[in-house]
Scaffold this motif. Structure first.
Motif, PDB file in Angstrom:
ATOM      1  N   LEU A 195      41.525  55.177  29.774  1.00 57.20           N
ATOM      2  CA  LEU A 195      41.691  53.776  29.370  1.00 57.20           C
ATOM      3  C   LEU A 195      42.210  52.931  30.523  1.00 57.20           C
ATOM      4  CD1 LEU A 195      43.248  54.220  25.797  1.00 57.20           C
ATOM      5  CD2 LEU A 195      40.868  53.716  26.386  1.00 57.20           C
ATOM      6  N   GLN A 196      43.124  53.486  31.309  1.00 60.26           N
ATOM      7  CA  GLN A 196      43.676  52.735  32.443  1.00 60.26           C
ATOM      8  C   GLN A 196      42.621  52.497  33.527  1.00 60.26           C
ATOM      9  OE1 GLN A 196      47.984  54.008  33.504  1.00 60.26           O
ATOM     10  NE2 GLN A 196      47.189  55.667  32.227  1.00 60.26           N
ATOM     11  N   GLY A 197      41.762  53.492  33.753  1.00 59.99           N
ATOM     12  CA  GLY A 197      40.703  53.322  34.741  1.00 59.99           C
ATOM     13  C   GLY A 197      39.717  52.254  34.307  1.00 59.99           C
ATOM     14  N   ALA A 198      39.401  52.241  32.998  1.00 59.69           N
ATOM     15  CA  ALA A 198      38.503  51.211  32.472  1.00 59.69           C
ATOM     16  C   ALA A 198      39.126  49.830  32.631  1.00 59.69           C
ATOM     17  CB  ALA A 198      38.214  51.491  30.998  1.00 59.69           C
ATOM     18  N   GLU A 199      40.423  49.725  32.372  1.00 54.77           N
ATOM     19  CA  GLU A 199      41.136  48.456  32.522  1.00 54.77           C
ATOM     20  C   GLU A 199      41.111  47.982  33.971  1.00 54.77           C
ATOM     21  OE1 GLU A 199      43.690  45.207  31.218  1.00 54.77           O
ATOM     22  OE2 GLU A 199      42.626  46.731  30.039  1.00 54.77           O
ATOM     23  N   ALA A 200      41.341  48.902  34.912  1.00 57.58           N
ATOM     24  CA  ALA A 200      41.367  48.541  36.329  1.00 57.58           C
ATOM     25  C   ALA A 200      40.000  48.046  36.803  1.00 57.58           C
ATOM     26  CB  ALA A 200      41.816  49.738  37.162  1.00 57.58           C
ATOM     27  N   ALA A 201      38.949  48.747  36.398  1.00 54.47           N
ATOM     28  CA  ALA A 201      37.606  48.332  36.799  1.00 54.47           C
ATOM     29  C   ALA A 201      37.248  46.980  36.198  1.00 54.47           C
ATOM     30  CB  ALA A 201      36.594  49.384  36.367  1.00 54.47           C
ATOM     31  N   ALA A 202      37.610  46.779  34.935  1.00 53.63           N
ATOM     32  CA  ALA A 202      37.318  45.511  34.272  1.00 53.63           C
ATOM     33  C   ALA A 202      38.036  44.357  34.964  1.00 53.63           C
ATOM     34  CB  ALA A 202      37.735  45.588  32.804  1.00 53.63           C
ATOM     35  N   ALA A 203      39.274  44.604  35.373  1.00 54.59           N
ATOM     36  CA  ALA A 203      40.030  43.569  36.086  1.00 54.59           C
ATOM     37  C   ALA A 203      39.381  43.269  37.432  1.00 54.59           C
ATOM     38  CB  ALA A 203      41.471  44.022  36.292  1.00 54.59           C
ATOM     39  N   GLU A 204      38.937  44.306  38.115  1.00 54.23           N
ATOM     40  CA  GLU A 204      38.273  44.132  39.404  1.00 54.23           C
ATOM     41  C   GLU A 204      36.986  43.339  39.267  1.00 54.23           C
ATOM     42  OE1 GLU A 204      36.456  47.102  42.836  1.00 54.23           O
ATOM     43  OE2 GLU A 204      38.233  47.742  41.709  1.00 54.23           O
ATOM     44  N   LEU A 205      36.316  43.510  38.136  1.00 55.09           N
ATOM     45  CA  LEU A 205      35.065  42.790  37.878  1.00 55.09           C
ATOM     46  C   LEU A 205      35.299  41.396  37.314  1.00 55.09           C
ATOM     47  CD1 LEU A 205      32.984  45.709  36.314  1.00 55.09           C
ATOM     48  CD2 LEU A 205      32.671  44.691  38.586  1.00 55.09           C
TER      49      LEU A 205
END
Length: 393
Positions: A195-205
């Motif tokens: 979940l944290q990795g998904a959050e980080a990628a979404a923020a980066e995008l």
């Protein structure tokens, strides 16, 4: 004479409680499980399986492959034992049988061996134990002790899960699923990292809050069942594009459902791309590598003290976790070829942030349920999620 007869009876009873399979220093594949003629001095390195089988495409197999790799390279006899009963008593019986069969080093894969090893380390002080994914303790968790004949090995599953979630969202997926087995620390860490990795990628995008949805579910077992397949099928039918299958043989159920729905899966523990075309990548632990490294400390580098009597974490810093970066038997193969957008270069960049500490995923959160099942609110607040919207089932 009576004493000798009693000893023979004990060995016979233990043998009846446990089934033993494996190989000596041969080229049998990890899943062969064929008995061979017992060497004069028995089998020196032993592995005891947990609830799963040696060819589970997961924890047992990955650990056994490490044993086979090292033992065959160094001509050391080796064998695996599958307990007849999946309990502390059954595991201890298997350990007894392995020792009676000549084992000097015993590898035990998984947290289910924490209590048996707590007892075995005292019962067999001359035997070295490699406990993967656990630390020895009493059944009531009141006493933890790792003696000098035990190497406790843990993995930073939250980092591997982080990379899986990051890759999925960077690849363009917005409807994610997680199917864990039991809510034990390792499975929890995988899910939290995901979940944290998904959050980080979404923020980066630059995605908006709530742009990513995630269904979070524990099956309560590590088995391939019709129920688990039906759960995955329902998730896919509801729009889920990808499920991180984090529960041993649960993954087989998810892969079957994904194949029928033309959807995707992230594997776990070992590279599972060879099991199904639906698997785009796997959140792996360096099971094989860590087993080999500890065995080398015993047999080759005289550095057992590096691991003995303590817990050693394998993480991104020592290549203990990650997504697969090679394709077996294909020197020029591309392990990222099942992604639409995510590349090896993006992966290397994300991995580097774990190595240098720029990113440090949360491993544990406060969960009220005594069985470890987090609510959606606990996941969101504990993992600081905003873009990822979580539904717990």
């Amino acid at each position: 004479m009576k004493k000798i007869t009693s000893v023979l009876l004990v060995v016979l009873l233990v043998a009846l409680m446990v089934t033993g399979c494996g190989s000596s220093a041969t080229n049998n594949p990890p899943s062969a499980g064929t008995n061979t003629e017992t060497p004069k001095d028995g089998f020196e390195i032993a592995l005891i399986t947990d609830k799963g089988n040696i060819d589970d495409k997961s924890f047992n197999q990955g650990s056994w492959e490490g044993v086979v790799e090292f033992a065959e390279a160094n001509t050391i006899t080796h064998k695996y034992y599958k307990p007849e009963e999946a309990s502390d008593t059954g595991y201890l019986a298997a350990i007894d049988l392995a020792v009676a069969g000549g084992a000097k080093v015993i590898v035990t894969p998984g947290f289910l061996f924490e209590v048996p090893i707590f007892e075995a380390q005292t019962r067999y002080p001359e035997v070295k134990f490699i406990l993967l994914d656990g630390t020895p303790h009493t059944a009531d968790y009141k006493t933890f002790e790792t003696k000098e004949n035990v190497a406790s090995v843990l993995y930073a599953e939250e980092e591997s899960g982080y990379l899986a979630g990051y890759a999925a969202v960077m690849d363009g997926m917005t409807k994610l699923g997680f199917m864990g087995g039991m809510a034990v620390p390792a499975v929890q860490a995988f899910g939290y990292g995901y979940l944290q990795g998904a959050e980080a990628a979404a923020a980066e995008l630059g995605l908006a809050d709530g742009a990513i949805s995630a269904i979070y579910h524990y099956t309560g077992d590590f088995a391939e069942t019709d129920t688990n397949k039906a759960t995955a099928k329902t998730m896919y039918q509801g729009g889920t594009e990808l499920i991180f299958a984090c529960g041993g043989s649960v993954g087989k159920s998810v892969m079957s459902a994904a194949a029928e729905a033309d959807k995707k899966v992230i594997g776990v523990d070992v590279d599972q791309r060879y099991d199904s075309e639906t698997v785009i990548t796997s959140a792996t632990k360096g099971l094989r590598a860590s087993v080999v490294q500890v065995l080398e400390s015993i047999y080759k580098t005289d550095s057992w003290s590096t691991f003995s009597g303590k817990t050693t974490y394998f993480d991104a810093k020592n290549d203990g976790i990650g997504l697969p970066t090679v394709v077996l038997d294909q020197p020029d193969g591309n392990p990222f070829d099942r992604f639409q957008k995510f590349t090896k270069e993006q992966y290397a960049k994300a991995y580097a942030t774990l190595v240098d500490g720029a990113v440090d995923p949360i491993r544990t959160i406060t969960v009220a349920d005594p069985n470890g099942y987090a609510t959606a609110d606990e996941l969101v607040s504990g993992l600081k999620l905003a873009i990822v919207k979580v539904e717990v089932r």
